[in-house]
Design an enzyme around this catalytic site. Structure first.
Site, PDB file in Angstrom:
ATOM      1  N   ASP A 195       4.537  -6.150   9.382  1.00  0.00           N
ATOM      2  CA  ASP A 195       3.975  -4.917   9.928  1.00  0.00           C
ATOM      3  C   ASP A 195       4.755  -4.595  11.193  1.00  0.00           C
ATOM      4  O   ASP A 195       4.720  -5.367  12.162  1.00  0.00           O
ATOM      5  CB  ASP A 195       2.490  -5.092  10.257  1.00  0.00           C
ATOM      6  CG  ASP A 195       1.650  -5.347   9.009  1.00  0.00           C
ATOM      7  OD1 ASP A 195       2.098  -4.968   7.909  1.00  0.00           O
ATOM      8  OD2 ASP A 195       0.557  -5.930   9.137  1.00  0.00           O
ATOM      9  N   ASP A 198      -6.175  -2.161  -0.630  1.00  0.00           N
ATOM     10  CA  ASP A 198      -6.750  -2.880   0.503  1.00  0.00           C
ATOM     11  C   ASP A 198      -8.199  -3.213   0.141  1.00  0.00           C
ATOM     12  O   ASP A 198      -8.998  -2.298  -0.112  1.00  0.00           O
ATOM     13  CB  ASP A 198      -6.720  -2.030   1.769  1.00  0.00           C
ATOM     14  CG  ASP A 198      -5.306  -1.816   2.287  1.00  0.00           C
ATOM     15  OD1 ASP A 198      -4.430  -2.622   1.947  1.00  0.00           O
ATOM     16  OD2 ASP A 198      -5.087  -0.851   3.026  1.00  0.00           O
TER      17      ASP A 198
END
Length: 290
Positions: free
Chosen positions: A130, A11
């Site tokens: 997600d 990330d």
């Protein structure tokens, strides 16, 4: 039998690798290029960069990171975060990535996935999902006033993709998962399993499936979610969210039926090496590339 893949995930925020729990409480985890070089030397099958501050003004940061990484590593590289148009994909591919991961834009405009797959090939288009478990019959469709026109105007798709209160009530004993966008901040009332099937129909070549309930917890992947999506589609599924030990990786590919397992913390903080992960899976009868 195709070899299962081990994929570290980075990330990236403002040019640095960060890691959090359930998408929040971020802490620094190093330089992305240095991390990529390390994982390449360790034998990772692929690497995923997720640009979590991918505003228009900061896009150049991730392009620079991708270019520097592509010059020094040879494993496939997937980049996601803030992809809004065909030019974004083209720029990332030109910078050296092999695949692009798309979430929010896919929900806002599913035809973009078809257009992108036709332009660049399905092998370049990963749809990131997600998903968060719907726990009880009190579920209500949220953000209904913000629904994209394509979903408001298409009753057939709405009936197929929407989770609604009556559906949850009727099937309360069965697990359901809701799609979220904008880095896990916006619930969309869309059934994650049906959404994965729809994305495959439109040309997606792979699904990157993250359990928001498990992300960063180290409690293991949501195996029910992973298996449900893996059995619903014929394209590869990457399990993400919750890896805390090597047994979790095994469970993801065997019980979750994933084609690849993605992990962050256990690799970033050197709890396990890529080699250890592959040797463990091989010892359990899982086909991997050593």
């Amino acid at each position: 039998m195709l070899a299962k893949r081990i994929i570290p995930c980075l990330d990236v925020k403002d040019g640095r690798v960060v890691k959090g729990v359930s998408f929040v409480n971020l802490r620094d985890a190093g330089d992305p290029v240095d991390n990529a070089i390390f994982y390449d030397s360790e034998g990772a099958d692929e690497l995923v960069f997720l640009d979590i501050t991918a505003s228009h003004e900061k896009r150049k940061i991730i392009l620079d990171v991708v270019e520097k990484t592509a010059n020094d590593v040879f494993m496939p590289l997937t980049v996601g975060g803030g992809i809004r148009g065909i030019d974004d994909i083209r720029n990332l591919l030109n910078a050296g990535c092999d695949k692009t991961s798309i979430n929010t834009t896919a929900v806002n405009n599913p035809e973009f996935i078809r257009q992108a797959a036709e332009r660049f090939g399905s092998q370049c288009i990963v749809v990131a999902i997600d998903a968060k478990r719907v726990h009880d019959s009190r579920f209500e469709i949220r953000n209904s006033g913000e629904l994209p026109d394509w979903l408001r105007l298409s009753k057939e798709l709405s009936d197929r993709l929407f989770i609604n209160s009556s559906l949850v009530t009727r099937h309360l004993s069965l697990p359901l998962w809701e799609v979220y966008t904008h880095g896990g901040r916006k619930p969309k009332g869309i059934n994650a399993v049906q959404w994965a099937k729809y994305m495959e129909e439109l040309g997606a070549g792979e699904i990157l499936l993250t359990s928001m309930d498990r992300d960063g917890t180290k409690d293991g992947y949501d195996l029910e979610l992973t298996r449900a999506v893996s059995e619903a589609v014929s394209i590869p599924v990457i399990a993400s969210g919750g890896a805390g030990n090597l047994e979790h990786l095994y469970e993801g590919v065997v019980y979750g039926k994933a084609d690849a397992v993605l992990a962050a913390s256990i690799f970033h903080y050197r709890e396990y090496s890529i080699r250890e992960a592959k040797e463990y899976l091989k010892s359990k009868g899982v086909s991997v590339r050593l």
